[in-house]
Design a protein around this motif. Structure first.
Motif, PDB file in Angstrom:
ATOM      1  N   ARG A 144       0.831  -1.207   0.000  1.00  0.00           N
ATOM      2  CA  ARG A 144       0.000   0.000   0.000  1.00  0.00           C
ATOM      3  C   ARG A 144       0.865   1.257   0.000  1.00  0.00           C
ATOM      4  NH1 ARG A 144      -5.233  -0.948   1.266  1.00  0.00           N
ATOM      5  NH2 ARG A 144      -5.761  -3.077   1.865  1.00  0.00           N
ATOM      6  N   PRO A 145       0.366   2.321  -0.593  1.00  0.00           N
ATOM      7  CA  PRO A 145       1.113   3.580  -0.556  1.00  0.00           C
ATOM      8  C   PRO A 145       1.413   3.988   0.885  1.00  0.00           C
ATOM      9  CG  PRO A 145      -0.758   3.755  -2.059  1.00  0.00           C
ATOM     10  CD  PRO A 145      -0.917   2.467  -1.324  1.00  0.00           C
ATOM     11  N   GLY A 146       2.612   4.482   1.093  1.00  0.00           N
ATOM     12  CA  GLY A 146       3.038   4.881   2.433  1.00  0.00           C
ATOM     13  C   GLY A 146       3.875   3.818   3.110  1.00  0.00           C
ATOM     14  N   ASN A 147       3.706   2.546   2.694  1.00  0.00           N
ATOM     15  CA  ASN A 147       4.573   1.485   3.191  1.00  0.00           C
ATOM     16  C   ASN A 147       5.843   1.424   2.351  1.00  0.00           C
ATOM     17  OD1 ASN A 147       2.864   0.788   5.240  1.00  0.00           O
ATOM     18  ND2 ASN A 147       2.101  -1.086   4.287  1.00  0.00           N
ATOM     19  N   ARG A 148       6.721   0.495   2.724  1.00  0.00           N
ATOM     20  CA  ARG A 148       7.963   0.280   1.995  1.00  0.00           C
ATOM     21  C   ARG A 148       8.115  -1.201   1.660  1.00  0.00           C
ATOM     22  NH1 ARG A 148      11.966   4.381   2.188  1.00  0.00           N
ATOM     23  NH2 ARG A 148      11.176   6.293   3.180  1.00  0.00           N
ATOM     24  N   ILE A 149       9.091  -1.482   0.796  1.00  0.00           N
ATOM     25  CA  ILE A 149       9.340  -2.886   0.418  1.00  0.00           C
ATOM     26  C   ILE A 149       9.539  -3.745   1.653  1.00  0.00           C
ATOM     27  CG2 ILE A 149      11.018  -4.440  -0.658  1.00  0.00           C
ATOM     28  CD1 ILE A 149       9.290  -3.108  -2.711  1.00  0.00           C
ATOM     29  N   GLY A 150      10.218  -3.214   2.658  1.00  0.00           N
ATOM     30  CA  GLY A 150      10.463  -3.982   3.878  1.00  0.00           C
ATOM     31  C   GLY A 150       9.197  -4.410   4.588  1.00  0.00           C
TER      32      GLY A 150
END
Length: 255
Positions: A144-150
């Motif tokens: 989701r937007p706002g998250n990161r690959i991690g």
């Protein structure tokens, strides 16, 4: 370089993804005791040909491979994790099969994988496939937007660890678009809040690969392609191509 796709590009990828979904459905329907892995490859070839799509797998040769890949699907059976080459091997009752398939249509690519049992399923195989599916669902939910690959990596790894499953080190998901493998790499383990930021228009192939033995070690088979669990335990692999959108993750490889 990471490419952010337009809405029209994502829709074109959805068309390629539909072909992948149909090919995997055809392979699953054809898989039965006594059917050869080459016959499964032919089932997928037929779907791609009818759609006017080409295979990004056929002829693909990454740096680690001794020869170009000779088929349009990967057929990984029992202790094979990924990259299995279709052969004359005929499926047996209780085999655990993972099928990976890609399609390129009008310059855009889709990539997905399924795992299933042929004939009578062992309880531990059902649990392994279920855990792999849950790991994929968790990874997709974090896309989701706002998250990161991690955050995706952490979600997948948390499910795998809870199931006491190993995952092959160095292998994971990837960006996808005009080519099958693009930046960024999507590890199946990671720390939340780290890595490339997820933005609308980013397309990722998310693909947990779980090994029932609980170890991360694998070996490369004599064909130079197939990855097998080091301890001979069973493996499962499930994958979808997913777009990051303002409304949340959008799966592009459903049939």
């Amino acid at each position: 370089m990471v490419e952010i796709k337009t809405e029209s590009a994502l829709e074109a990828m959805r068309e390629a993804g539909r072909v992948v979904g149909r090919a995997l459905a055809a392979v699953r329907a054809a898989a039965a005791v006594g059917v050869s892995l080459r016959e499964l490859d032919e089932a997928a070839r037929t779907v791609l040909a009818e759609a006017g799509a080409r295979s990004p797998f056929l002829g693909y040769r990454p740096s680690f491979a001794p020869t170009p890949f000779p088929a349009v699907i990967c057929t990984s059976v029992n202790d094979a994790v990924v990259h299995g080459i279709p052969t004359d091997y005929r499926l047996r009752d209780g085999d655990l099969v993972s099928i990976d398939c890609g399609a390129e249509l009008d310059g855009w690519t889709g990539d997905a994988a399924i795992s299933f049992t042929v004939g009578t399923a062992r309880a531990d195989d059902r649990d392994l496939v279920d855990a792999t599916r849950k790991a994929l669902d968790a990874g997709i939910a974090a896309a989701r937007p706002g998250n990161r690959i991690g955050d995706i990596s952490y979600a997948i790894g948390t499910v795998a660890e809870a199931a006491r499953c190993g995952m092959p080190a160095d292998f994971g998901g990837h960006g996808i678009g005009r080519r099958m493998h693009e930046d960024p790499h999507v590890p199946n383990r990671g720390r939340p809040g780290r890595g490339y930021p997820l933005r609308p228009g980013l397309a990722l192939a998310i693909e947990p690969m779980l090994m029932a033995g609980g170890r991360d070690a694998y070996r490369v088979a004599a064909d130079g392609w197939t990855l097998r669990t080091a301890d001979g335990s069973r493996a499962a692999h499930i994958e979808h191509t997913v777009a990051i959108t303002e409304e949340g993750p959008r799966i592009l490889t459903l049939p």
